[in-house]
Every structure is written in structure tokens, then in C-alpha cells.
Design a protein around this motif. Structure first.
Motif, PDB file in Angstrom:
ATOM      1  N   VAL A 109      60.540  55.973  87.279  1.00 32.43           N
ATOM      2  CA  VAL A 109      61.663  56.027  88.217  1.00 32.43           C
ATOM      3  C   VAL A 109      62.291  57.416  88.205  1.00 32.43           C
ATOM      4  N   MET A 110      62.462  57.981  87.022  1.00 35.60           N
ATOM      5  CA  MET A 110      63.073  59.303  86.908  1.00 35.60           C
ATOM      6  C   MET A 110      62.202  60.367  87.564  1.00 35.60           C
ATOM      7  N   LEU A 111      60.894  60.321  87.310  1.00 32.05           N
ATOM      8  CA  LEU A 111      59.980  61.294  87.920  1.00 32.05           C
ATOM      9  C   LEU A 111      59.941  61.138  89.434  1.00 32.05           C
ATOM     10  N   GLN A 112      59.929  59.898  89.911  1.00 36.16           N
ATOM     11  CA  GLN A 112      59.868  59.664  91.346  1.00 36.16           C
ATOM     12  C   GLN A 112      61.156  60.063  92.060  1.00 36.16           C
ATOM     13  N   SER A 113      62.230  60.258  91.311  1.00 31.98           N
ATOM     14  CA  SER A 113      63.502  60.657  91.928  1.00 31.98           C
ATOM     15  C   SER A 113      63.527  62.151  92.265  1.00 31.98           C
ATOM     16  N   LEU A 114      62.534  62.905  91.789  1.00 32.27           N
ATOM     17  CA  LEU A 114      62.492  64.349  92.001  1.00 32.27           C
ATOM     18  C   LEU A 114      61.655  64.716  93.218  1.00 32.27           C
ATOM     19  N   ASP A 115      61.979  65.873  93.803  1.00 28.22           N
ATOM     20  CA  ASP A 115      61.180  66.401  94.910  1.00 28.22           C
ATOM     21  C   ASP A 115      59.882  67.038  94.418  1.00 28.22           C
ATOM     22  N   GLY A 116      59.850  67.500  93.192  1.00 24.46           N
ATOM     23  CA  GLY A 116      58.679  68.119  92.578  1.00 24.46           C
ATOM     24  C   GLY A 116      58.832  68.021  91.080  1.00 24.46           C
ATOM     25  N   TYR A 117      57.830  68.476  90.359  1.00 25.14           N
ATOM     26  CA  TYR A 117      57.835  68.313  88.902  1.00 25.14           C
ATOM     27  C   TYR A 117      58.016  69.618  88.142  1.00 25.14           C
ATOM     28  N   ALA A 118      58.256  70.723  88.835  1.00 27.56           N
ATOM     29  CA  ALA A 118      58.402  72.020  88.165  1.00 27.56           C
ATOM     30  C   ALA A 118      59.478  71.944  87.082  1.00 27.56           C
ATOM     31  N   GLY A 119      59.129  72.476  85.929  1.00 27.38           N
ATOM     32  CA  GLY A 119      60.082  72.547  84.824  1.00 27.38           C
ATOM     33  C   GLY A 119      60.223  71.273  84.027  1.00 27.38           C
ATOM     34  N   TYR A 122      55.666  67.606  83.456  1.00 24.45           N
ATOM     35  CA  TYR A 122      54.831  66.586  84.086  1.00 24.45           C
ATOM     36  C   TYR A 122      54.246  67.130  85.380  1.00 24.45           C
ATOM     37  N   ASP A 123      53.166  66.481  85.838  1.00 26.37           N
ATOM     38  CA  ASP A 123      52.608  66.785  87.156  1.00 26.37           C
ATOM     39  C   ASP A 123      52.202  65.470  87.811  1.00 26.37           C
ATOM     40  N   GLY A 124      51.652  65.559  89.001  1.00 23.01           N
ATOM     41  CA  GLY A 124      51.267  64.363  89.739  1.00 23.01           C
ATOM     42  C   GLY A 124      50.233  63.521  89.024  1.00 23.01           C
ATOM     43  N   ASP A 125      49.310  64.163  88.318  1.00 26.89           N
ATOM     44  CA  ASP A 125      48.308  63.407  87.555  1.00 26.89           C
ATOM     45  C   ASP A 125      48.970  62.591  86.452  1.00 26.89           C
ATOM     46  N   ASP A 126      49.997  63.168  85.819  1.00 29.15           N
ATOM     47  CA  ASP A 126      50.724  62.425  84.780  1.00 29.15           C
ATOM     48  C   ASP A 126      51.386  61.190  85.376  1.00 29.15           C
ATOM     49  N   LEU A 131      51.677  55.295  86.263  1.00 35.23           N
ATOM     50  CA  LEU A 131      51.626  54.159  87.184  1.00 35.23           C
ATOM     51  C   LEU A 131      50.457  53.233  86.843  1.00 35.23           C
ATOM     52  N   ARG A 132      49.324  53.815  86.464  1.00 33.09           N
ATOM     53  CA  ARG A 132      48.159  53.030  86.058  1.00 33.09           C
ATOM     54  C   ARG A 132      48.482  52.231  84.786  1.00 33.09           C
ATOM     55  N   ASP A 133      49.183  52.869  83.847  1.00 34.71           N
ATOM     56  CA  ASP A 133      49.572  52.169  82.616  1.00 34.71           C
ATOM     57  C   ASP A 133      50.485  50.984  82.925  1.00 34.71           C
TER      58      ASP A 133
END
Length: 164
Positions: A109-119, A122-126, A131-133
Motif C-alpha cells: 500500500v505504501m509503495l503504491q501510494s507513490l508516483d515513482g520509487y526513486a530514493g 525499491y523498484d517495480g520488480d520489487d 504482490l506475488r507473495d
């Protein structure tokens, strides 16, 4: 009780902890510091009890990132510790972090609340892995019978395969 006053220590004067067992991703720390700035001081041993001045006992990777970024100073808390106390703090700083775990759903939820993952580290693969887990293992297909299927006489229930 320690004095937790934050000082600005010249990066060039810092000595990294010799034999530091913690191996970190300095590149991820550089990206975080570049994106988010410095938001946490390092812990530095003044060294009057060890003879090793300005030795970083917690935050070695942040100190390396500050050096790579060309920072003149880094915020630091200065303690004056003997070898035993400095070693205990260095170990505890790393181990207590290792003992933590994540609430994967809250992390997603926290990651999805961001516009991007810089800083963030994490990245999209993470995110895909997380989500798979959350979804759990894929369902196993129901096996199909390998032998002849049972054929019953609709009126009497006799197994019609017995005559084959």
C-alpha cells in the motif's frame, strides 16, 4: 546517558569501522540521499578511549554515500566509547534491524501510494514480487484420471467398464 547533540563532521575526517561485517548497497543509499537528503545522523566514536578518532560505528554506508556525493560534512552524533561499547553498538545497530520484519500488505500500500520509487530502494520488480507473495502460491491444477473413467448404467448402477 549519551549526549545526542548533532554535530556536522567533515566527511574527509571520518574513519570507517574496520572489519565492519555489514555489507550494504551504497548505491541505494546514494540514491536515497540524493532524492531525500540526509535525514538521519551517523554515530561516530570520538576515539579518546580507543585511539581511533572519528570512527563511524553506525552509519558506515551513509558515510560512504556522503563521500561519493562529495558532501563536505555529514550530521553525526559523537560518542566517546571504549572498544567493547563501540562494538556492541555497531552490532546492535545492524542486528536489531535484521530482526525486524515487514507487513507485506502495508508495504505494498505504501509503495503504491507513490508516483515513482526513486530514493526508496525499491523498484517495480520489487513491487511485482511483493504482490506475488501476497497472492500466495499458484493453485495446482486438478489431476485428470489416467485410467479409464467409470461408466455406470443409469438404470442399475452396473459398471459398464467391467466388460472391457
Amino acid at each position: 546517558m549519551h549526549d545526542l547533540t548533532i554535530h556536522h563532521v567533515p566527511v574527509a575526517d571520518l574513519a570507517l569501522l574496520p572489519g565492519n561485517p555489514r555489507q550494504g548497497d551504497v548505491g541505494a543509499v546514494v540514491e536515497s540521499m540524493r532524492t531525500n537528503g540526509v535525514y538521519q545522523p551517523i554515530i561516530v566514536n570520538q576515539g579518546t578511549l580507543t585511539g581511533r578518532p572519528l570512527e563511524v560505528i553506525a552509519g558506515n554506508h551513509r558515510a560512504q554515500a556522503a563521500q561519493q556525493l562529495g558532501m563536505a560534512t555529514v550530521p553525526a552524533i559523537l560518542l566517546d566509547l571504549d572498544d567493547d561499547a563501540a562494538t556492541r553498538i555497531a552490532l546492535a545497530d545492524n542486528r536489531t534491524s535484521d530482526l525486524a520484519d515487514y507487513d507485506t500488505a502495508a508495504l505494498v500500500v505504501m509503495l503504491q501510494s507513490l508516483d515513482g520509487y526513486a530514493g526508496t530502494g525499491y523498484d517495480g520488480d520489487d513491487l511485482d514480487d511483493l504482490l506475488r507473495d501476497l497472492a500466495g502460491p499458484p493453485e495446482k491444477p486438478t489431476p485428470t484420471p489416467s485410467g479409464p473413467t467409470e461408466r455406470l448404467c443409469p438404470s442399475c448402477g452396473y459398471d459398464l467398464n467391467q466388460g472391457d
